[in-house]
Motif scaffolding. Structure first.
Motif, mmCIF file in Angstrom:
data_model
loop_
_atom_site.group_PDB
_atom_site.id
_atom_site.type_symbol
_atom_site.label_atom_id
_atom_site.label_comp_id
_atom_site.label_asym_id
_atom_site.label_seq_id
_atom_site.Cartn_x
_atom_site.Cartn_y
_atom_site.Cartn_z
ATOM 1 N N MET A 55 0.845 -1.199 0.000
ATOM 2 C CA MET A 55 0.000 0.000 0.000
ATOM 3 C C MET A 55 0.877 1.245 0.000
ATOM 4 N N ASP A 99 -2.007 6.626 -0.044
ATOM 5 C CA ASP A 99 -3.351 6.042 -0.062
ATOM 6 C C ASP A 99 -3.891 5.764 1.339
ATOM 7 N N VAL A 155 -7.755 5.047 2.832
ATOM 8 C CA VAL A 155 -8.106 3.766 3.450
ATOM 9 C C VAL A 155 -8.735 3.988 4.829
ATOM 10 N N TRP A 204 -0.660 -5.331 4.264
ATOM 11 C CA TRP A 204 -0.829 -4.244 3.293
ATOM 12 C C TRP A 204 0.491 -3.854 2.629
ATOM 13 N N GLU A 254 -8.670 -2.275 -3.553
ATOM 14 C CA GLU A 254 -7.954 -1.618 -4.654
ATOM 15 C C GLU A 254 -6.623 -1.026 -4.206
ATOM 16 N N PHE A 255 -6.467 -0.840 -2.883
ATOM 17 C CA PHE A 255 -5.230 -0.264 -2.356
ATOM 18 C C PHE A 255 -4.284 -1.322 -1.769
#
Length: 217
Positions: free
Chosen positions: A1, A5, A9, A154, A207-208
């Motif tokens: 990630m 972003d 989130v 992540w 999507e992240f």
């Protein structure tokens, strides 16, 4: 990630928090912003599921409402009240020692600083930081297994221990996000981003997430 972003989130997790009906919310209801209850609940929750801890705390606080009650209660009765939290016999002993320490060293009050909390028997950084947030409204990041696991999943960071994760997060996460970061990731980890078989198909931030991309290969 990507770090840029992360704010997006967090806003998504904030938006969806109420929909998750996560066990952490039942545990938080037992704390009620009270320093004594927050400290006891958080201590008991270590190595125990939040739903179990919430039920035990509800029963415990019907009998133990203050530090004085904790000092006076018989250790055997306290153990029975704490069952079935993990290591309930050890935790009963810790709570008795904690109550005495609070009375003798802190005038019967839960300290509102990290340094003070870390002096208490059985209190580590995770517990201390969560109490600072939930009882005193002070910015801190409580890093438990969920927070540590998800941040590494992540690929937001690459750490080996929760302590390392806390250190990195305090460096990269704006302070405005510190106070609810633990509850957001715990709720997310309990219901969506589970340790085993994460529900990537319904994840609102997929999507992240680097983990989703790796699974798709």
């Amino acid at each position: 990630m990507k770090l840029e972003d992360l704010k997006k989130v967090i806003e998504i997790l904030r938006r969806d928090y109420g929909k998750l009906n996560a066990p952490i919310e039942r545990l938080k209801a037992q704390k009620r912003g009270d320093p004594f209850r927050a400290l006891v609940c958080t201590l008991l929750s270590t190595r125990t599921r939040d739903e179990t801890t919430a039920e035990v705390c509800k029963r415990l606080f019907e009998r133990v409402k203050s530090i004085e009650d904790l000092l006076e209660i018989d250790i055997n009765e306290l153990e029975s009240l704490l069952y079935p939290v993990g290591f309930y016999k050890n935790k009963a002993r810790y709570l008795k020692e904690l109550a005495l320490q609070l009375k003798e060293e802190f005038d019967g009050k839960v300290p509102d600083t990290l340094e003070g909390l870390l002096r208490l028997r059985g209190v580590g950084r995770k517990v201390a930081n969560i109490v600072l947030v939930e009882a005193f409204g002070k910015p801190a990041i409580g890093v438990d297994t969920h927070v540590h696991r998800i941040c590494n999943r992540w690929k937001l960071l690459n750490t080996k221990t929760p302590e390392q994760t806390e250190k990195v997060l305090t460096q990269i996460l704006p302070k405005e996000y510190w106070m609810d970061f633990n509850k957001l990731l715990v709720a997310f980890g309990q219901t969506v981003c589970k340790p085993v078989k994460p529900r990537c198909d319904v994840c609102p931030i997929r999507e992240f997430c680097e983990f989703v991309k790796i699974r798709a290969l």
